[in-house]
Motif scaffolding. Structure first.
Motif, PDB file in Angstrom:
ATOM      1  N   PHE A 131      15.482  64.226  39.328  1.00 46.46           N
ATOM      2  CA  PHE A 131      14.351  62.956  39.383  1.00 46.46           C
ATOM      3  C   PHE A 131      15.063  61.931  38.532  1.00 46.46           C
ATOM      4  O   PHE A 131      15.198  60.885  38.548  1.00 46.46           O
ATOM      5  N   ILE A 132      15.614  62.264  37.262  1.00 45.32           N
ATOM      6  CA  ILE A 132      15.995  61.205  36.225  1.00 45.32           C
ATOM      7  C   ILE A 132      17.101  60.532  36.716  1.00 45.32           C
ATOM      8  O   ILE A 132      17.214  59.227  36.237  1.00 45.32           O
ATOM      9  N   HIS A 133      17.786  60.965  37.793  1.00 45.49           N
ATOM     10  CA  HIS A 133      19.174  60.277  38.129  1.00 45.49           C
ATOM     11  C   HIS A 133      18.556  59.191  39.060  1.00 45.49           C
ATOM     12  O   HIS A 133      19.554  58.132  39.373  1.00 45.49           O
ATOM     13  N   VAL A 134      17.333  59.156  39.531  1.00 40.38           N
ATOM     14  CA  VAL A 134      16.964  58.126  40.301  1.00 40.38           C
ATOM     15  C   VAL A 134      15.851  57.236  39.704  1.00 40.38           C
ATOM     16  O   VAL A 134      15.010  56.372  40.234  1.00 40.38           O
ATOM     17  N   GLY A 135      15.559  57.539  38.250  1.00 39.30           N
ATOM     18  CA  GLY A 135      14.819  56.652  37.366  1.00 39.30           C
ATOM     19  C   GLY A 135      13.373  57.042  37.780  1.00 39.30           C
ATOM     20  O   GLY A 135      12.468  56.364  37.337  1.00 39.30           O
ATOM     21  N   LEU A 136      13.044  58.294  37.985  1.00 41.31           N
ATOM     22  CA  LEU A 136      11.831  58.928  38.214  1.00 41.31           C
ATOM     23  C   LEU A 136      11.394  60.051  37.291  1.00 41.31           C
ATOM     24  O   LEU A 136      12.121  60.746  36.787  1.00 41.31           O
ATOM     25  N   VAL A 137      10.203  60.616  37.414  1.00 42.65           N
ATOM     26  CA  VAL A 137       9.760  61.372  36.503  1.00 42.65           C
ATOM     27  C   VAL A 137       9.738  62.737  37.551  1.00 42.65           C
ATOM     28  O   VAL A 137       9.494  62.389  38.989  1.00 42.65           O
ATOM     29  N   ASP A 139       7.974  65.659  39.774  1.00 43.19           N
ATOM     30  CA  ASP A 139       6.884  65.410  40.456  1.00 43.19           C
ATOM     31  C   ASP A 139       6.917  66.628  41.465  1.00 43.19           C
ATOM     32  O   ASP A 139       7.309  67.759  41.218  1.00 43.19           O
ATOM     33  N   ALA A 140       5.603  66.811  42.159  1.00 43.97           N
ATOM     34  CA  ALA A 140       5.395  67.955  43.068  1.00 43.97           C
ATOM     35  C   ALA A 140       5.133  69.151  42.149  1.00 43.97           C
ATOM     36  O   ALA A 140       5.316  70.266  42.578  1.00 43.97           O
ATOM     37  N   GLY A 141       4.324  68.871  41.166  1.00 43.68           N
ATOM     38  CA  GLY A 141       4.149  70.054  40.173  1.00 43.68           C
ATOM     39  C   GLY A 141       5.045  70.560  39.273  1.00 43.68           C
ATOM     40  O   GLY A 141       4.897  71.510  38.589  1.00 43.68           O
ATOM     41  N   HIS A 142       6.231  69.806  39.327  1.00 41.91           N
ATOM     42  CA  HIS A 142       7.454  70.171  38.629  1.00 41.91           C
ATOM     43  C   HIS A 142       7.237  70.565  37.246  1.00 41.91           C
ATOM     44  O   HIS A 142       7.607  71.721  36.674  1.00 41.91           O
ATOM     45  N   LEU A 143       6.549  69.816  36.447  1.00 42.01           N
ATOM     46  CA  LEU A 143       6.466  69.986  34.924  1.00 42.01           C
ATOM     47  C   LEU A 143       5.278  70.758  34.488  1.00 42.01           C
ATOM     48  O   LEU A 143       4.982  71.015  33.622  1.00 42.01           O
ATOM     49  N   TYR A 144       4.482  71.193  35.698  1.00 46.23           N
ATOM     50  CA  TYR A 144       3.298  72.111  35.477  1.00 46.23           C
ATOM     51  C   TYR A 144       3.960  73.427  35.314  1.00 46.23           C
ATOM     52  O   TYR A 144       3.706  74.265  34.816  1.00 46.23           O
ATOM     53  N   TYR A 145       4.958  73.687  36.370  1.00 46.98           N
ATOM     54  CA  TYR A 145       5.392  75.166  36.353  1.00 46.98           C
ATOM     55  C   TYR A 145       6.604  75.443  35.521  1.00 46.98           C
ATOM     56  O   TYR A 145       6.714  76.393  34.680  1.00 46.98           O
TER      57      TYR A 145
END
Length: 257
Positions: A131-137, A139-145
């Motif tokens: 995600f970081i490589h396209v300037g995004l955070v 998502d889809a629960g990524h940082l929950y798990y």
């Protein structure tokens, strides 16, 4: 019935295969909807006691299909309307779910694998928190798990640096249940899924429920929920079979109810 995925039930295992191999199984709106529908179908089918999610071709899932991204797109709306229903359905599915990561799992494809209960990786599999490589955070629960699997500090490192994670590195980080050699891949996944499908399915669902609630409630409330779930488990035929098999000194034959 499905166009972007394949859904097959073999024995007591539902096999959900992301099926856009020419696009590395990247998500589209239709694929999000079909995965959600298939997960609900598996959850409602009493004959299904384990779900396997994998990808066709050489990738598991490359994340969102960027060919459909426009400057006018509201990424928040995309998450709310497409990804949230899929991830909520997966999160609350009270049957064991295995991600059979056959190749690259990038972006939301990695998120999908993280949300599963078990992650079997082939030797050529990899994770890419891209995600970081396209300037995004993420998502889809990524940082929950992710922090629940590797800890907060390592999760921050992986999310911010966005480096590719090999199957061997994933195993060392605790992101892989097992790494399977290519020569044993199909049989290894099949054996693992069949092992889960022969276990007491309701008890597994209750274990998943307690783990979820333990992350979100007080200890006193958790102990009450634990007692409630144990009461439910104690009334199942699988519990009676397990006790009977113990005294008869044999392997139990669980039926999933």
């Amino acid at each position: 019935m499905y166009e972007t995925i394949r859904y097959e039930v073999k024995g007591q295992v539902a096999w959900l295969t992301l099926n856009r191999p020419d696009q590395l199984n990247a998500f589209t709106e239709q694929m999000n909807a079909e995965v959600t529908k298939a997960l609900k179908q598996a959850g409602a089918d009493p004959n299904v006691r384990c779900v396997v999610i994998t990808g066709a071709g050489r990738a598991f899932c490359a994340g969102e299909d960027l060919s459909g991204v426009t400057e006018e797109m509201d990424h928040g709306d995309v998450l709310r309307s497409r990804y949230a229903p899929m991830m909520k359905t997966l999160h609350h599915l009270e049957k064991p779910v295995v991600a059979a990561v056959n190749g690259a799992a990038a972006g939301a494809g990695m998120s999908l694998a993280l949300a599963c209960d078990f992650r079997l990786l082939s030797e050529k599999a990899s994770f890419a928190p891209a995600f970081i490589h396209v300037g995004l955070v993420p998502d889809a629960g990524h940082l929950y798990y992710l922090p629940r699997l590797v800890g907060r500090a390592k999760a921050l490192e992986l999310a911010v640096l966005g480096d590719k994670i090999s199957a061997e590195q994933a195993a060392s980080l605790g992101l892989a249940t097992k790494v399977i050699p290519l020569s044993e891949w199909e049989e290894g996944v099949k054996q693992f899924a069949e092992r889960l499908s022969a276990m007491p399915t309701k008890a597994i669902g209750l274990i998943k429920r307690l783990l979820r609630e333990g992350e979100e409630t007080t200890f006193d409330r958790y102990l009450e929920r634990e007692a409630e779930c144990q009461r439910i488990a104690g009334l199942t035929s699988d519990h009676r079979e397990g006790v009977k098999a113990f005294f008869e000194k044999r392997k139990p034959l669980f039926q999933g109810n």
